[in-house]
Design a protein around this motif. Structure first.
Motif, PDB file in Angstrom:
ATOM      1  N   ARG A   5       0.820  -1.203   0.000  1.00 13.05           N
ATOM      2  CA  ARG A   5       0.000   0.000   0.000  1.00 13.05           C
ATOM      3  C   ARG A   5       0.863   1.267   0.000  1.00 13.05           C
ATOM      4  O   ARG A   5       1.829   1.373   0.749  1.00 13.05           O
ATOM      5  N   LEU A   6       0.439   2.223  -0.837  1.00 17.47           N
ATOM      6  CA  LEU A   6       1.177   3.481  -0.902  1.00 17.47           C
ATOM      7  C   LEU A   6       1.092   4.244   0.415  1.00 17.47           C
ATOM      8  O   LEU A   6       1.992   5.022   0.751  1.00 17.47           O
ATOM      9  N   GLY A   7       0.017   4.034   1.151  1.00 20.24           N
ATOM     10  CA  GLY A   7      -0.144   4.743   2.412  1.00 20.24           C
ATOM     11  C   GLY A   7       0.540   4.094   3.590  1.00 20.24           C
ATOM     12  O   GLY A   7       0.552   4.656   4.699  1.00 20.24           O
ATOM     13  N   ASP A   8       1.125   2.901   3.418  1.00 15.46           N
ATOM     14  CA  ASP A   8       1.795   2.221   4.528  1.00 15.46           C
ATOM     15  C   ASP A   8       3.020   3.012   4.983  1.00 15.46           C
ATOM     16  O   ASP A   8       3.747   3.597   4.155  1.00 15.46           O
ATOM     17  N   PRO A   9       3.300   3.006   6.286  1.00 12.51           N
ATOM     18  CA  PRO A   9       4.496   3.701   6.773  1.00 12.51           C
ATOM     19  C   PRO A   9       5.770   2.998   6.325  1.00 12.51           C
ATOM     20  O   PRO A   9       5.821   1.768   6.223  1.00 12.51           O
ATOM     21  N   ALA A  10       6.781   3.786   6.045  1.00 18.01           N
ATOM     22  CA  ALA A  10       8.082   3.245   5.660  1.00 18.01           C
ATOM     23  C   ALA A  10       8.948   3.095   6.910  1.00 18.01           C
ATOM     24  O   ALA A  10       8.739   3.770   7.922  1.00 18.01           O
ATOM     25  N   GLU A  11       9.931   2.204   6.826  1.00 15.64           N
ATOM     26  CA  GLU A  11      10.772   1.931   8.003  1.00 15.64           C
ATOM     27  C   GLU A  11      11.518   3.175   8.490  1.00 15.64           C
ATOM     28  O   GLU A  11      11.645   3.411   9.685  1.00 15.64           O
ATOM     29  N   GLY A  12      12.000   3.978   7.587  1.00 15.45           N
ATOM     30  CA  GLY A  12      12.769   5.149   7.993  1.00 15.45           C
ATOM     31  C   GLY A  12      11.943   6.402   8.144  1.00 15.45           C
ATOM     32  O   GLY A  12      12.490   7.507   8.170  1.00 15.45           O
ATOM     33  N   GLY A  13      10.604   6.261   8.223  1.00 16.42           N
ATOM     34  CA  GLY A  13       9.728   7.417   8.274  1.00 16.42           C
ATOM     35  C   GLY A  13       9.108   7.692   6.929  1.00 16.42           C
ATOM     36  O   GLY A  13       9.581   7.226   5.889  1.00 16.42           O
ATOM     37  N   GLY A  14       8.029   8.454   6.908  1.00 21.63           N
ATOM     38  CA  GLY A  14       7.336   8.715   5.650  1.00 21.63           C
ATOM     39  C   GLY A  14       6.441   7.553   5.274  1.00 21.63           C
ATOM     40  O   GLY A  14       6.057   6.725   6.106  1.00 21.63           O
ATOM     41  N   THR A  15       6.124   7.465   3.992  1.00 19.35           N
ATOM     42  CA  THR A  15       5.213   6.433   3.495  1.00 19.35           C
ATOM     43  C   THR A  15       5.856   5.647   2.358  1.00 19.35           C
ATOM     44  O   THR A  15       6.897   6.036   1.814  1.00 19.35           O
TER      45      THR A  15
ATOM     46  N   THR B  24       8.581   6.869  -4.828  1.00 20.63           N
ATOM     47  CA  THR B  24       8.933   8.043  -5.637  1.00 20.63           C
ATOM     48  C   THR B  24      10.449   8.188  -5.704  1.00 20.63           C
ATOM     49  O   THR B  24      11.032   8.442  -6.771  1.00 20.63           O
ATOM     50  N   ALA B  25      11.112   8.021  -4.555  1.00 20.66           N
ATOM     51  CA  ALA B  25      12.580   8.111  -4.520  1.00 20.66           C
ATOM     52  C   ALA B  25      13.222   6.984  -5.332  1.00 20.66           C
ATOM     53  O   ALA B  25      14.231   7.187  -6.013  1.00 20.66           O
TER      54      ALA B  25
END
Length: 596
Positions: free
Chosen positions: A452-462, A468-469
């Motif tokens: 999911r695009l809305g899931d939190p990423a391990e280092g913060g953000g989504t 995108t990066a």
């Protein structure tokens, strides 16, 4: 060659004040008909039977089969009945016309597939947008459009109690303001599925264009509107009228399952009001920024295969549909003339009243690209997507794109990042890259999991921000070749094994070349493997996009079609975003979404 004009009796009435560029651009190839009426003149017309003769119709007839949109079919059938009654002739033979009612979206899909020879010679869809759909990838049955035989604007029909709350008829709105007001007042709004209804699609495109003119975060507003419409969506135009509150009783109008407003054509409201009783008539709001028109183009089907007799019969019937009596029949059924001009009496019967801007020139027809993007947005919004994106990182992706000052990879990355903005937080997207010997002996590498695009990423953000990066960080591999076959098989296996029901699952592969790995599985072997892996209950279509002049569109199309997907070709990577949306829409239309 320009668009073919109907006979003088029709043409003398003039054209719409501001014809859209798209309408002016539409080319017509009714070659046989033009030969009859222009190249050889009146003598040929007389010989062909376009003038009246007295010979008995019992001796010979020519039959014409016409498929028409269900809303206009009764009027066309009534006009067609004049032909044998008045012994009208074509090619010296009496004209007999059979009129069949069929949904335009079903006809378009059948013609695009080209699997069967059509059993009709003329098609009258409710909108020219279906002509683009019928073209498909250019491999289906060809269609040759001519002028509109009638028209009807798309408007908002509202039950009287709700229309009074909105200030009808004195208060007028733009499309975007009208939809916003409905939400603010919690007026229940219904619409037909834009994937199956020209009315629904044109209304959604109109809302999008109006919102864009308003500025701000228009994409979010339109997506919210699409989501709201999806919750109260009907399969088609006839069904959506059936969702309205059927009486003015408090219990009926307070029923949350009943709509208080629907997006319909003026003609549909006319037909509804003609049969309504007990205060069940509808009031119509016309957007002040222009209502899109259903335009009913007279269209020849598979013109090259028509016999001379059929071609002449088609011209004779087109002439008949444009004469004074036919125009009166169309008006009796609630249709405007083909140029969109409004008769006050017709508008009043449909539920319109001044100062509603029902005589405002029609909104410019959206382009084919705009319609594809609207449908893609609709599919993405109402059916959460699960996409694994597989990007070619071979050395050739460093090739400059002519006139852009960027490489193929640079433009591809920009297009993917732009496309990502169209997806919601509930959509799931992942990323692979591929080139020969990219990861040891493997030609592919998974960069981001599909989640999911809305899931939190391990280092913060989504996950969206991480993805995108990752898109921005894609780089061509110097000396890397295109390891297409092994990559396709591996990514397809993973997409199939991680399949999620209730979502649109697909594999999106972008490549600028054909397979260059001699050690990989063969194309025939890959096709056989994919065919064995395909599961209709768990569909994962491959959307394969050939980028640039070196890519092999036929190769990727053959691979993709085995899975229920298709291959596409873009000369400029900047077109990738639109093609992805188009492909998602097409696959969604074909029912490639597994239900919960």
């Amino acid at each position: 060659m320009g668009r073919h004009s109907l006979p003088d009796s029709r043409a003398a009435e003039g054209r719409r004040d501001r014809p859209s560029p798209r309408r002016r651009r539409r080319t017509v190839v009714i070659a046989t008909l033009l030969v009859l009426t222009v190249a050889t003149g009146t003598a040929v017309a007389a010989k062909a039977g376009l003038l009246s003769f007295s010979r008995s119709c019992e001796e010979s007839t020519v039959r014409l089969s016409v498929v028409a949109s269900p809303d206009i079919a009764p009027a066309v059938r009534s006009i067609a009945e004049r032909a044998p009654a008045e012994e009208m002739r074509a090619d010296g033979r009496c004209l007999v016309v059979e009129v069949l009612a069929r949904d335009a979206h079903k006809v378009a899909e059948s013609l695009a597939a080209g699997d069967e020879k059509p059993d009709f010679q003329v098609w009258l869809p409710d909108s020219e947008l279906w002509l683009e759909r019928a073209k498909g990838l250019g491999e289906g049955v060809p269609v040759s459009p001519s002028d509109s035989v009638a028209s009807s604007p798309v408007a908002l029909a509202v039950v009287p109690s709700a229309s009074r709350k909105l200030g009808w008829p004195e208060k007028t709105y733009s499309w975007s303001a009208l939809v916003a007001e409905l939400g603010a007042d919690r007026v229940r709004l219904g619409a037909a599925d834009p994937a199956r209804s020209a009315t629904g699609l044109l209304a959604l495109a109109g809302i999008g264009a109006s919102s864009a003119r308003q500025g701000g975060d228009s994409d979010t507003r339109v997506a919210q509107t699409a989501k709201a419409l999806a919750e109260r969506m009907s399969d088609g135009d006839a069904q959506v009228l059936g969702t309205l509150a059927r009486s003015t009783s408090g219990a009926e109008e307070g029923n949350p399952k009943r709509n208080q407003a629907v997006l319909v054509s003026e003609q549909a409201a006319f037909a509804h009001n003609a049969e309504a009783t007990g205060g069940g008539e509808l009031d119509l709001f016309y957007p002040r920024d222009g209502a899109p028109l259903l335009d009913y183009p007279y269209t020849l089907v598979n013109e090259a295969d028509l016999s001379v007799a059929e071609s002449r019969a088609a011209l004779r019937f087109m002439t008949l549909l444009g004469d004074r009596d036919a125009r009166a029949v169309f008006a009796e059924h609630g249709f405007r003339a083909g140029d969109g001009s409004a008769e006050d009496s017709l508008v009043a019967a449909a539920g319109g009243r001044k100062p509603q801007p029902y005589a405002t020139p029609a909104a410019e027809a959206p382009s084919a690209k705009e319609l594809r993007e609207t449908l893609g947005m609709w599919t993405i919004t109402v059916q959460s997507a699960r996409l694994t994106t597989v990007v070619d990182a071979s050395g050739s992706m460093a090739t400059p794109v002519p006139g852009r000052g960027q490489s193929r990879m640079d433009v591809t990355k920009e297009s993917l990042i732009q496309a990502l903005e169209q997806f919601t937080p509930n959509d799931e997207i992942g990323l692979w890259e591929f080139a020969t010997t990219l990861d040891g002996d493997r030609d592919y590498r998974r960069l981001m999991p599909t989640k999911r695009l809305g899931d939190p990423a391990e280092g913060g953000g989504t996950h969206r921000e991480e993805l995108t990066a990752a898109f921005a960080g894609l780089r061509p591999v110097p000396g890397g070749a295109t390891g297409l076959y092994d990559t396709t098989l591996a990514s397809y296996k993973e997409a199939r094994s991680t399949f999620v029901k209730g979502k649109f699952n697909a594999l999106v592969i972008l490549t600028d070349g054909s397979n260059q790995d001699d050690r990989s599985i063969s194309r025939s072997g890959l096709v056989a493997e994919l065919k064995a892996l395909r599961d209709p209950e768990r569909p994962v279509p491959v959307i394969a996009i050939a980028v640039g002049p070196d890519a092999d569109r036929d190769e990727v199309a053959e691979i993709a079609r085995v899975t229920g997907g298709d291959g596409y070709e873009v000369s400029d990577p900047a077109e990738i975003r639109a093609v992805i949306l188009q492909a998602i829409m097409a696959a969604g239309q074909n029912g490639l979404v597994a239900q919960e």
